[in-house]
Design a protein around this motif. Structure first.
Motif, PDB file in Angstrom:
ATOM      1  N   LEU A 131       0.899  -1.097  -0.211  1.00 15.85           N
ATOM      2  CA  LEU A 131       0.046   0.061   0.103  1.00 15.85           C
ATOM      3  C   LEU A 131       0.832   1.108   0.080  1.00 15.85           C
ATOM      4  O   LEU A 131       1.885   1.371   0.881  1.00 15.85           O
ATOM      5  N   LEU A 132       0.647   2.118  -1.176  1.00 17.64           N
ATOM      6  CA  LEU A 132       1.616   3.333  -1.186  1.00 17.64           C
ATOM      7  C   LEU A 132       0.659   4.577  -0.830  1.00 17.64           C
ATOM      8  O   LEU A 132      -0.148   4.765  -1.855  1.00 17.64           O
ATOM      9  N   ASP A 133       0.778   5.398  -0.133  1.00 14.48           N
ATOM     10  CA  ASP A 133       0.258   6.577   0.314  1.00 14.48           C
ATOM     11  C   ASP A 133       0.688   7.647  -0.364  1.00 14.48           C
ATOM     12  O   ASP A 133       1.642   8.312   0.181  1.00 14.48           O
ATOM     13  N   GLU A 134       0.051   8.311  -1.347  1.00 12.88           N
ATOM     14  CA  GLU A 134       0.738   9.558  -1.929  1.00 12.88           C
ATOM     15  C   GLU A 134       2.221   9.458  -2.190  1.00 12.88           C
ATOM     16  O   GLU A 134       2.898  10.556  -1.601  1.00 12.88           O
ATOM     17  N   ILE A 135       2.825   8.648  -2.869  1.00 14.78           N
ATOM     18  CA  ILE A 135       4.091   8.362  -2.893  1.00 14.78           C
ATOM     19  C   ILE A 135       4.859   9.714  -4.119  1.00 14.78           C
ATOM     20  O   ILE A 135       5.884   9.982  -3.929  1.00 14.78           O
ATOM     21  N   GLU A 136       3.929  10.313  -4.526  1.00 14.88           N
ATOM     22  CA  GLU A 136       4.425  11.298  -5.547  1.00 14.88           C
ATOM     23  C   GLU A 136       4.911  12.608  -4.865  1.00 14.88           C
ATOM     24  O   GLU A 136       5.338  13.629  -5.291  1.00 14.88           O
ATOM     25  N   ASN A 137       4.197  12.769  -3.683  1.00 13.08           N
ATOM     26  CA  ASN A 137       4.827  13.756  -2.730  1.00 13.08           C
ATOM     27  C   ASN A 137       6.150  13.900  -2.250  1.00 13.08           C
ATOM     28  O   ASN A 137       6.229  15.059  -1.676  1.00 13.08           O
TER      29      ASN A 137
END
Lengths: 236, 259
Positions: free
Chosen positions: B163-169
């Motif tokens: 699970l990846l929570d907003e890795i773009e940030n």
């Protein structure tokens, strides 16, 4: 009457956890609550206002809080029984970390914040190693990997502890704790004993002598270097 | 073996039941969760991570291979089939990177010591600022922390569900992350505001007011759109790296990037 002793350092989330437990059980059990603290505590007022349960508090003042706990717990159990409580929750402020307030009956729960340092489980000594259950709180604030590292540290100190993680403000993932409380046996109030060993008996420091350095004291003395007596207890 | 995880409906913020019967995600599937801030995206992946059994604020239940997971699977990290990267970009544990990974590997019952350096090496593929094994995790930058935790989730967590929570940030090379993760047979769930990530996933869960509003499947047109966006994203990324390196953006540079 079931007994639940909750311990842990200040701001670990003991009261938030207590609130979740009371919320879960208040409709099926008569709950009584005792808070043991040193200088100031508001939990008794807060909890009786929020849940209309029976609450008491005791300040240890100049007495060691764990010592005070041992002294008053007998009376407190009598009080809770006289009020026909089914579940008696005792919240203690763990401060010097020498002792633990858990008893041979009921459940002992240690509350640890996931924001606490990595060595905290070891430093907390008997409060962790003699607990039946360890609840790690504030898990929404750190990464999963870090949570697992902290849990591993707790397991190193106490391999058999029942571990659970929660966001105590929301009360997530506490089903297992509720099950354990539901299935815990009623206490026999005439046979309650401390699980851990109390500290060494009275000495000149205990009675209030303020001078610094072992030369000024008699009884149990300890130098900076060198052994203390063989027969002395050195922690769990 | 995890063949699939199933989400059973809970309650939205108003307390009404979510309007889906069940939602099953199968191995090898990439999923994105989209929706405005506060719509319940993070709560949904937290439910999955905690293998919620009606005991979280959403009251959802999560099944593994169609069954309620055993208690032990929920509470023992060594058995937990799920690794999660949260939005946290800060570590509080006062340990060196090597010690931190060592204890985590122990928690996950991994004996091969090689995994520690492998994890640091992988993390360094995701970040421009190199992480040393002696660096204390408390002083890692946001991007370094994220990179380390993602590498940790892939190798040490080694979980079939990530699970990846907003890795773009977090100032990391997200393309590298996506490439590595997509080449596995894991279930990968991205909470994201990034259109490229959202379009590259096979399924898209749309959240609103704490509830799953609908689930869309990737179509051919969207896959094309994603490819175009990806190209654009690489160019923006190129300009970003130039700026971060302290360079000036010249006419030539722009014409190369956006020709």
């Amino acid at each position: 009457m079931k007994l639940l002793v909750i311990a842990g350092p200040p701001s670990a989330g003991k009261t938030s956890l207590t609130k979740q437990i009371i919320k879960r059980f208040k409709d099926e059990l008569r709950v009584a609550f005792l808070k043991i603290d040193v200088v100031k505590a508001y939990e008794d007022i807060e909890l009786s206002r929020e849940f209309q349960i029976m609450t008491r508090k005791i300040y240890s003042g100049d007495l060691c809080p764990d010592h005070a706990g041992v002294m008053v717990l007998g009376d407190a159990v009598e009080w809770a029984e006289s009020k026909a409580a089914d579940l008696f929750i005792v919240e203690s402020a763990g401060l010097c970390l020498r002792c633990s307030p858990y008893l041979n009956q009921g459940l002992g729960v240690v509350v640890l914040s996931s924001m606490a340092g990595i060595h905290t489980p070891e430093k907390m000594g008997a409060m962790v190693s003699l607990a039946d259950i360890a609840v790690v709180t504030k898990i929404d604030l750190i990464s999963q990997a870090e949570r697992e590292v902290l849990i591993q540290k707790i397991k190193d100190v106490h391999p058999n502890v029942i571990l659970m993680e929660t966001n105590a403000l929301q009360g997530t993932s506490l089903h297992r704790l509720y099950e354990l409380i539901s299935h815990s046996e009623d206490i026999d109030k005439d046979n309650l004993y401390l699980k851990g060993n109390p500290p060494i008996g009275t000495c000149t420091i205990c009675v209030g002598k303020k001078e610094i350095g072992w030369k000024h004291h008699f009884g149990v003395v300890k130098k900076l270097d060198g052994q203390i007596a063989e027969y002395l207890y050195r922690g769990e | 073996m995890i063949e699939g995880i199933t989400i059973l409906p809970g309650l939205d913020k108003a307390g009404s039941k979510e309007r889906f019967e069940k939602l099953t995600l199968i191995a090898g599937e990439t999923v994105s969760i989209v929706g405005p801030t506060g719509s319940g995206k993070t709560a949904l992946i937290s439910d999955i991570e905690l293998l919620a059994q009606g005991d979280t604020s959403t009251k959802r239940r999560i099944l593994i291979n169609g069954e309620v997971p055993a208690e032990e699977v929920r509470y023992n990290p060594a058995l937990k089939p799920i690794a999660m990267i949260t939005q946290n970009t800060k570590c509080f544990t006062d340990l060196s990177t090597e010690e931190f990974l060592h204890i985590h590997a122990k928690a996950r019952k991994i004996v091969d010591k090689k995994i520690i350096l492998d994890t640091i090496e992988l993390a360094n593929k995701f970040t421009g600022e190199k992480i040393n094994k002696e660096t204390r995790v408390t002083v890692l930058s946001g991007g370094q922390t994220r990179s380390l935790l993602i590498a940790d989730a892939i190798l040490i967590g080694a979980a079939p569900v990530i699970l990846l929570d907003e890795i773009e940030n977090a100032g990391i090379f997200k393309q590298e992350v996506i490439d590595i993760i997509q080449s596995t047979s894991k279930i990968i769930i991205f909470v994201t505001h990034d259109p490229v990530i959202a379009l590259l996933t096979k399924k898209r869960i749309i959240m609103e007011n704490g509830a799953v509003k609908k689930v869309l499947c990737q179509n051919e047109f969207e896959t094309k759109a994603a490819e175009n966006l990806l190209e654009l994203d690489k160019r923006v990324g190129f300009i970003r790296e130039e700026l971060r390196a302290g360079n000036e953006i010249t006419k030539e540079l722009i014409s190369v990037s956006f020709a």
